[in-house]
Design a protein around this motif. Structure first.
Motif, PDB file in Angstrom:
ATOM      1  N   LEU A   1     -10.721  -3.016   0.972  1.00 43.76           N
ATOM      2  CA  LEU A   1     -12.070  -2.458   1.072  1.00 43.76           C
ATOM      3  C   LEU A   1     -12.039  -0.978   1.415  1.00 43.76           C
ATOM      4  CD1 LEU A   1     -13.914  -5.371   2.892  1.00 43.76           C
ATOM      5  CD2 LEU A   1     -14.141  -4.677   0.507  1.00 43.76           C
ATOM      6  N   LEU A   2     -11.075  -0.573   2.214  1.00 41.72           N
ATOM      7  CA  LEU A   2     -10.939   0.843   2.559  1.00 41.72           C
ATOM      8  C   LEU A   2     -10.581   1.665   1.321  1.00 41.72           C
ATOM      9  CD1 LEU A   2     -11.011   2.801   4.979  1.00 41.72           C
ATOM     10  CD2 LEU A   2      -8.576   2.409   5.231  1.00 41.72           C
ATOM     11  N   ILE A   3      -9.679   1.162   0.502  1.00 43.42           N
ATOM     12  CA  ILE A   3      -9.303   1.862  -0.726  1.00 43.42           C
ATOM     13  C   ILE A   3     -10.485   1.930  -1.684  1.00 43.42           C
ATOM     14  CG2 ILE A   3      -7.835   1.757  -2.782  1.00 43.42           C
ATOM     15  CD1 ILE A   3      -5.662   0.551  -0.960  1.00 43.42           C
ATOM     16  N   LEU A   4     -11.208   0.816  -1.836  1.00 45.76           N
ATOM     17  CA  LEU A   4     -12.365   0.802  -2.738  1.00 45.76           C
ATOM     18  C   LEU A   4     -13.483   1.721  -2.252  1.00 45.76           C
ATOM     19  CD1 LEU A   4     -12.675  -2.939  -3.751  1.00 45.76           C
ATOM     20  CD2 LEU A   4     -11.972  -1.025  -5.168  1.00 45.76           C
ATOM     21  N   SER A   5     -13.749   1.725  -0.959  1.00 51.10           N
ATOM     22  CA  SER A   5     -14.804   2.605  -0.452  1.00 51.10           C
ATOM     23  C   SER A   5     -14.413   4.077  -0.592  1.00 51.10           C
ATOM     24  CB  SER A   5     -15.145   2.271   0.998  1.00 51.10           C
ATOM     25  OG  SER A   5     -14.033   2.472   1.829  1.00 51.10           O
ATOM     26  N   THR A   6     -13.134   4.384  -0.452  1.00 50.08           N
ATOM     27  CA  THR A   6     -12.684   5.759  -0.684  1.00 50.08           C
ATOM     28  C   THR A   6     -12.876   6.146  -2.143  1.00 50.08           C
ATOM     29  OG1 THR A   6     -11.048   5.531   1.081  1.00 50.08           O
ATOM     30  CG2 THR A   6     -10.729   7.331  -0.471  1.00 50.08           C
ATOM     31  N   GLY A   7     -12.570   5.218  -3.052  1.00 47.21           N
ATOM     32  CA  GLY A   7     -12.789   5.481  -4.472  1.00 47.21           C
ATOM     33  C   GLY A   7     -14.263   5.692  -4.797  1.00 47.21           C
ATOM     34  N   LEU A   8     -15.123   4.885  -4.212  1.00 48.97           N
ATOM     35  CA  LEU A   8     -16.565   5.052  -4.447  1.00 48.97           C
ATOM     36  C   LEU A   8     -17.068   6.371  -3.877  1.00 48.97           C
ATOM     37  CD1 LEU A   8     -17.866   1.452  -3.760  1.00 48.97           C
ATOM     38  CD2 LEU A   8     -17.752   2.630  -5.954  1.00 48.97           C
TER      39      LEU A   8
ATOM     40  N   SER B   1      -9.361   3.511  -8.364  1.00 53.38           N
ATOM     41  CA  SER B   1      -9.347   2.855  -7.053  1.00 53.38           C
ATOM     42  C   SER B   1      -9.137   1.348  -7.197  1.00 53.38           C
ATOM     43  CB  SER B   1     -10.625   3.159  -6.272  1.00 53.38           C
ATOM     44  OG  SER B   1     -11.745   2.580  -6.884  1.00 53.38           O
ATOM     45  N   PHE B   2      -9.701   0.723  -8.240  1.00 49.81           N
ATOM     46  CA  PHE B   2      -9.453  -0.697  -8.477  1.00 49.81           C
ATOM     47  C   PHE B   2      -7.977  -0.940  -8.824  1.00 49.81           C
ATOM     48  CE2 PHE B   2     -14.062  -1.251  -8.954  1.00 49.81           C
ATOM     49  CZ  PHE B   2     -14.229  -2.421  -8.225  1.00 49.81           C
TER      50      PHE B   2
ATOM     51  N   PHE C   1      -5.235  -3.192  -6.779  1.00 52.50           N
ATOM     52  CA  PHE C   1      -4.403  -4.188  -7.453  1.00 52.50           C
ATOM     53  C   PHE C   1      -2.928  -3.943  -7.159  1.00 52.50           C
ATOM     54  CE2 PHE C   1      -1.908  -5.461 -11.181  1.00 52.50           C
ATOM     55  CZ  PHE C   1      -2.158  -6.826 -11.163  1.00 52.50           C
ATOM     56  N   ILE C   2      -2.494  -2.693  -7.236  1.00 49.33           N
ATOM     57  CA  ILE C   2      -1.089  -2.355  -6.966  1.00 49.33           C
ATOM     58  C   ILE C   2      -0.737  -2.645  -5.512  1.00 49.33           C
ATOM     59  CG2 ILE C   2       0.520  -0.416  -6.774  1.00 49.33           C
ATOM     60  CD1 ILE C   2      -0.815   0.728  -9.307  1.00 49.33           C
ATOM     61  N   MET C   3      -1.650  -2.325  -4.586  1.00 48.38           N
ATOM     62  CA  MET C   3      -1.400  -2.582  -3.169  1.00 48.38           C
ATOM     63  C   MET C   3      -1.266  -4.082  -2.914  1.00 48.38           C
ATOM     64  SD  MET C   3      -3.091  -3.529   0.027  1.00 48.38           S
ATOM     65  CE  MET C   3      -4.733  -3.579  -0.558  1.00 48.38           C
ATOM     66  N   ARG C   4      -2.174  -4.873  -3.473  1.00 51.74           N
ATOM     67  CA  ARG C   4      -2.117  -6.328  -3.271  1.00 51.74           C
ATOM     68  C   ARG C   4      -0.861  -6.932  -3.916  1.00 51.74           C
ATOM     69  NH1 ARG C   4      -5.797  -9.595  -1.590  1.00 51.74           N
ATOM     70  NH2 ARG C   4      -7.785  -8.912  -0.832  1.00 51.74           N
ATOM     71  N   LEU C   5      -0.506  -6.424  -5.092  1.00 54.24           N
ATOM     72  CA  LEU C   5       0.682  -6.922  -5.773  1.00 54.24           C
ATOM     73  C   LEU C   5       1.949  -6.581  -5.004  1.00 54.24           C
ATOM     74  CD1 LEU C   5       1.572  -8.396  -8.378  1.00 54.24           C
ATOM     75  CD2 LEU C   5       1.886  -6.136  -9.401  1.00 54.24           C
ATOM     76  N   SER C   6       2.023  -5.363  -4.479  1.00 57.26           N
ATOM     77  CA  SER C   6       3.207  -4.974  -3.716  1.00 57.26           C
ATOM     78  C   SER C   6       3.304  -5.761  -2.412  1.00 57.26           C
ATOM     79  CB  SER C   6       3.212  -3.472  -3.451  1.00 57.26           C
ATOM     80  OG  SER C   6       2.111  -3.111  -2.655  1.00 57.26           O
ATOM     81  N   ILE C   7       2.165  -6.062  -1.797  1.00 59.01           N
ATOM     82  CA  ILE C   7       2.195  -6.905  -0.593  1.00 59.01           C
ATOM     83  C   ILE C   7       2.694  -8.293  -0.954  1.00 59.01           C
ATOM     84  CG2 ILE C   7       0.689  -8.142   1.026  1.00 59.01           C
ATOM     85  CD1 ILE C   7      -0.860  -5.584   1.400  1.00 59.01           C
ATOM     86  N   LYS C   8       2.192  -8.812  -2.063  1.00 58.74           N
ATOM     87  CA  LYS C   8       2.576 -10.173  -2.463  1.00 58.74           C
ATOM     88  C   LYS C   8       4.049 -10.238  -2.842  1.00 58.74           C
ATOM     89  CE  LYS C   8       1.213 -13.806  -5.677  1.00 58.74           C
ATOM     90  NZ  LYS C   8       0.325 -14.156  -6.775  1.00 58.74           N
ATOM     91  N   LEU C   9       4.520  -9.250  -3.599  1.00 59.20           N
ATOM     92  CA  LEU C   9       5.886  -9.314  -4.102  1.00 59.20           C
ATOM     93  C   LEU C   9       6.944  -8.882  -3.087  1.00 59.20           C
ATOM     94  CD1 LEU C   9       5.430  -7.972  -7.736  1.00 59.20           C
ATOM     95  CD2 LEU C   9       5.683 -10.335  -6.997  1.00 59.20           C
TER      96      LEU C   9
END
Length: 146
Positions: free
Chosen positions: A62-69, A22-23, A27-35
């Protein structure tokens, strides 16, 4: 080979693996948004899409992290005892985060719409409306005291 078999059968390692995935997904989601998304949004004439992307980035993470948890918690040995509570808490967290996303998007759109309409008014009209509201409030306060 035995160590991989031990990891795949140990529930704690499986839970840790799900959290790590999930982490990585965040990271991939944030990177794809940035790039990609930010590059595309910079090419547009308005900055509303930049604001919208910036507004949803953190709640989406936070939604992705909470789903992973939540999924990692399902691998724990005593999950059955707390499953009803965990399901309810996860549902509430998802509803809150999705609500935050929609509220932020609505705030951006509404503020743009109100600012656009406000620019169409003349300064005289705006000051006239302010004086009318001030007088109305003063009359309301005087009536309330009586």
């Amino acid at each position: 080979m035995d160590s991989l078999n031990f990891i795949s059968t140990n529930q704690y390692y499986q839970a840790i693996f799900v959290i790590l995935v999930s982490f990585v997904a965040v990271f991939i989601m944030r990177l794809s948004i940035k790039l990609y998304a930010m590059k595309v949004s910079r090419k547009t004439k308005t900055d509303i899409d930049d604001l919208m992307i910036g507004a949803i980035r953190t709640p989406l993470s936070l939604l992705i992290l909470s789903t992973g948890l939540y999924l990692a918690l399902k691998f724990m040995p005593n999950y059955g005892i707390y499953s009803l509570w965990a399901d309810k808490i996860f549902f509430v967290i998802c509803v809150l985060l999705v609500s935050v996303i929609f509220a932020r998007l609505a705030d951006i759109l509404m503020s743009r719409w109100f600012n656009k309409n406000r620019k169409n008014r003349s300064e005289e009209h705006t000051s006239e409306l302010q004086s009318h509201s001030f007088i109305s409030y003063a009359v309301f306060c005087l009536k309330k005291k009586k």
